[in-house]
Scaffold this motif. Structure first.
Motif, PDB file in Angstrom:
ATOM      1  N   ALA A   1       0.836  -1.201   0.000  1.00 52.35           N
ATOM      2  CA  ALA A   1       0.000   0.000   0.000  1.00 52.35           C
ATOM      3  C   ALA A   1       0.874   1.255   0.000  1.00 52.35           C
ATOM      4  CB  ALA A   1      -0.924   0.003   1.213  1.00 52.35           C
ATOM      5  N   MET A   2       0.576   2.178  -0.882  1.00 56.14           N
ATOM      6  CA  MET A   2       1.305   3.439  -0.929  1.00 56.14           C
ATOM      7  C   MET A   2       0.962   4.271   0.306  1.00 56.14           C
ATOM      8  SD  MET A   2       1.248   6.325  -3.931  1.00 56.14           S
ATOM      9  CE  MET A   2       1.934   5.161  -5.113  1.00 56.14           C
ATOM     10  N   PRO A   3       1.953   4.788   1.022  1.00 56.67           N
ATOM     11  CA  PRO A   3       1.658   5.662   2.160  1.00 56.67           C
ATOM     12  C   PRO A   3       0.759   6.814   1.723  1.00 56.67           C
ATOM     13  CG  PRO A   3       3.974   5.082   2.131  1.00 56.67           C
ATOM     14  CD  PRO A   3       3.387   4.578   0.846  1.00 56.67           C
ATOM     15  N   TRP A   4      -0.263   7.117   2.515  1.00 52.44           N
ATOM     16  CA  TRP A   4      -1.259   8.093   2.079  1.00 52.44           C
ATOM     17  C   TRP A   4      -0.682   9.488   1.835  1.00 52.44           C
ATOM     18  CZ3 TRP A   4      -2.140  12.207   5.404  1.00 52.44           C
ATOM     19  CH2 TRP A   4      -1.817  12.033   6.760  1.00 52.44           C
ATOM     20  N   ARG A   5       0.424   9.793   2.493  1.00 55.32           N
ATOM     21  CA  ARG A   5       1.038  11.116   2.285  1.00 55.32           C
ATOM     22  C   ARG A   5       1.688  11.236   0.899  1.00 55.32           C
ATOM     23  NH1 ARG A   5       1.896   9.936   7.669  1.00 55.32           N
ATOM     24  NH2 ARG A   5       1.176  11.531   9.165  1.00 55.32           N
ATOM     25  N   GLU A   6       2.004  10.111   0.270  1.00 60.71           N
ATOM     26  CA  GLU A   6       2.659  10.142  -1.046  1.00 60.71           C
ATOM     27  C   GLU A   6       1.662  10.157  -2.211  1.00 60.71           C
ATOM     28  OE1 GLU A   6       5.473   7.018  -1.456  1.00 60.71           O
ATOM     29  OE2 GLU A   6       6.415   7.369   0.496  1.00 60.71           O
ATOM     30  N   ILE A   7       0.396   9.930  -1.911  1.00 60.73           N
ATOM     31  CA  ILE A   7      -0.586   9.808  -2.989  1.00 60.73           C
ATOM     32  C   ILE A   7      -0.775  11.108  -3.778  1.00 60.73           C
ATOM     33  CG2 ILE A   7      -3.039   9.391  -3.460  1.00 60.73           C
ATOM     34  CD1 ILE A   7      -2.988   7.229  -1.366  1.00 60.73           C
TER      35      ILE A   7
END
Length: 407
Positions: free
Chosen positions: A212-218
Motif C-alpha cells: 500500500a502506498m503511504p497516504w502522504r505520497e498519494i
C-alpha cells in the motif's frame, strides 16, 4: 456314514433321487436332468428363526465332493455359533460398496455445487483435488485411507504453499466427513494428520498484505503519474477514481453509466458486482464527478471501455500500469497494488480521527459480529460524504490541473 465316492457321483441319474454326501450332516447331492450332474444343497434348521432352510453350494461336477464338504462344514460352524449363514450372506451382499476417494469427491462436489453462489469457487474446489489429491489417493477406497496417506498428499505443499495446503486439507476433510456420514469409513483421518506434518507459522505471520502506498505520497503520485498532459488512455483516470472512491479493482473496471447518478453524486454498485453480494453506495466527491463527466460519450454502457475492443478492461491493466510506473511502497520494494490504495485510505481515516464505522462502511467491509450486524441497517451515506470529499482534497487538491477534463 461313508463319504460319497466320485464313481457314484459320476453315475448319478435323474431318477436316482438325492444322495447324502456322508461327510457333513444335511449335505446332499440332488441329481440333474443330465447323467453325472447335480447340485449340492445343505439342509439345516436356522438357529435364528427355527425354520428348515436349504442352502445351495454349487453344481456337481464343477464343485467337487471335497470342496462341497468344506463349504458345508463352514456353514455348520456358523450355525453352531448361532448364525444363520443365508441371512449373513444376504446382509453382506446388501452392504453398499465403498467408493474411492475420487468418486466420493466428485459426488460431494455435485451435491455442494448448487449451494455455492460463486461458480469460480466450485470449479477451484474440484480442481485443487484433481491436481494435488487424486494422483496420490484418488483410487483408494475411503475405508482404506489412513492419516499417513493424507500426510503424503499435503507434505510437498505444507510449507511452500501454506494457503493452498490449507484449502486442500479442508476439502479432503469434507470428502472424508461425507464418507463417515454414509458409513463408508469409521473415522476421519484428517483429524489427526497434523501429528504427521511439520509445525508451521500461524496464518497471521504468513500473511503478506497488499503493498500500500503511504497516504502522504498519494498527492504526488496523482500529480506526476496520473495527470499527464496529452494522455488519453483509460488507465490513469480509472486509477484516480479508484483511489478517490476506495473501491476494488473489479468494481472500478466494471462501472456502468446505469450505476452512476451525477446529479446526486452517488455511485451505486449492484450486489452481484460486490464481494459481499450486497449493494454498495458511494458518495462522489467533486473531483470524482469531474472524472466521470470527462468519460461521457466514450461508450454507451461502460465508463472505462478498452480503446480497441470497447469491452471491460483486463484485470491486469492497473497492475501493469503500477509496475510500469514503479510505484514503490514498502521497505521490500514491492510495487503498490490497486487494492493497496484501500489500505492507504483506511490508514488516512484512522490518522484523521474518522470513526471506524464510517471507514469500514466506505470500504464495504462486512460485519463479522452478528449482534453488531443486526444494527447495521444504514450505510451512513450522507455522513460519509464529507469524509470522501476530505479524502479527495488530500489526494487531488484543487490546484492540480487535469488536461483530459473536457470543458
Amino acid at each position: 456314514m461313508a463319504i460319497l465316492s466320485d464313481t457314484k457321483a459320476r453315475n448319478i441319474k435323474p431318477d436316482d433321487g438325492q444322495i447324502a454326501h456322508g461327510g457333513v450332516t444335511g449335505l446332499i447331492l440332488i441329481p440333474a436332468k443330465t447323467k453325472g450332474h447335480g447340485k449340492w444343497v445343505l439342509r439345516f434348521v436356522s438357529p435364528v428363526t427355527g425354520k428348515r432352510r436349504n442352502a445351495g453350494l454349487g453344481s456337481y461336477p464343477e464343485t467337487g465332493i471335497a470342496e462341497a464338504g468344506k463349504l458345508a462344514m463352514g456353514m455348520r460352524e456358523k450355525i453352531a455359533a448361532g448364525t444363520d449363514p443365508l441371512e449373513a450372506k444376504r446382509n453382506e451382499s446388501s452392504k453398499p460398496i465403498t467408493p474411492t476417494f475420487q468418486d466420493a469427491a466428485k459426488t460431494l462436489h455435485t451435491e455442494l455445487l448448487p449451494g455455492w453462489k460463486n461458480e469460480k469457487h466450485g470449479q477451484q474446489w474440484i480442481n485443487t483435488l484433481t491436481k494435488f489429491v487424486f494422483p496420490e489417493i484418488g483410487a483408494l477406497p475411503l475405508n482404506e485411507i489412513q492419516p499417513r496417506h493424507i500426510a503424503d498428499v499435503l507434505r510437498p505443499i505444507w510449507l511452500s504453499k501454506a494457503e493452498t495446503a490449507g484449502r486442500v486439507k479442508q476439502r479432503i476433510h469434507a470428502v472424508m466427513s461425507w464418507g463417515w456420514a454414509h458409513r463408508h469409513c469409521s473415522a476421519n483421518p484428517v483429524d489427526v494428520v497434523h501429528h504427521l506434518l511439520p509445525q508451521r507459522l500461524g496464518k497471521a505471520a504468513r500473511t503478506k498484505h497488499q503493498p500500500a502506498m503511504p497516504w502522504r505520497e498519494i498527492p504526488k503520485f496523482i500529480s506526476e503519474k496520473l495527470r499527464v498532459t496529452g494522455s488519453h488512455d483509460q488507465t490513469r483516470p480509472m486509477l484516480e477514481l479508484l483511489i478517490l472512491t476506495a473501491v476494488r479493482s473489479g468494481e472500478i473496471r466494471g462501472i456502468r453509466w446505469s450505476e452512476v447518478n451525477l446529479d446526486e453524486g452517488i455511485w451505486t454498485i449492484p450486489a452481484e458486482r460486490m464481494k459481499a453480494k450486497q449493494a454498495h453506495r458511494i458518495p462522489l466527491s467533486n473531483r470524482a464527478v469531474d472524472i466521470l463527466k470527462a468519460q461521457k460519450g466514450l461508450h454507451k454502457e461502460l465508463v472505462f471501455p478498452s480503446p480497441r475492443d470497447q469491452v471491460e478492461l483486463s484485470d491486469m491493466i492497473l497492475t501493469s500500469f503500477l509496475r510500469r510506473e514503479k510505484a514503490l511502497s514498502d521497505t521490500a520494494g514491492r510495487v503498490a497494488t490497486a487494492h493497496g490504495f484501500r489500505s492507504s485510505f483506511r490508514d488516512w481515516c484512522s490518522e484523521q480521527g474518522y470513526a471506524r464505522d464510517l471507514a469500514e462502511r466506505a470500504l464495504a467491509h462486512t460485519v463479522a459480529n452478528k449482534v453488531e450486524a443486526a444494527y447495521h441497517r444504514t450505510d451512513l451515506l450522507e455522513q460519509r460524504r464529507p469524509m470522501m470529499q476530505a479524502w479527495t482534497d488530500h489526494c487531488a487538491p484543487k490546484g492540480q490541473v487535469d488536461n483530459r477534463i473536457k470543458d
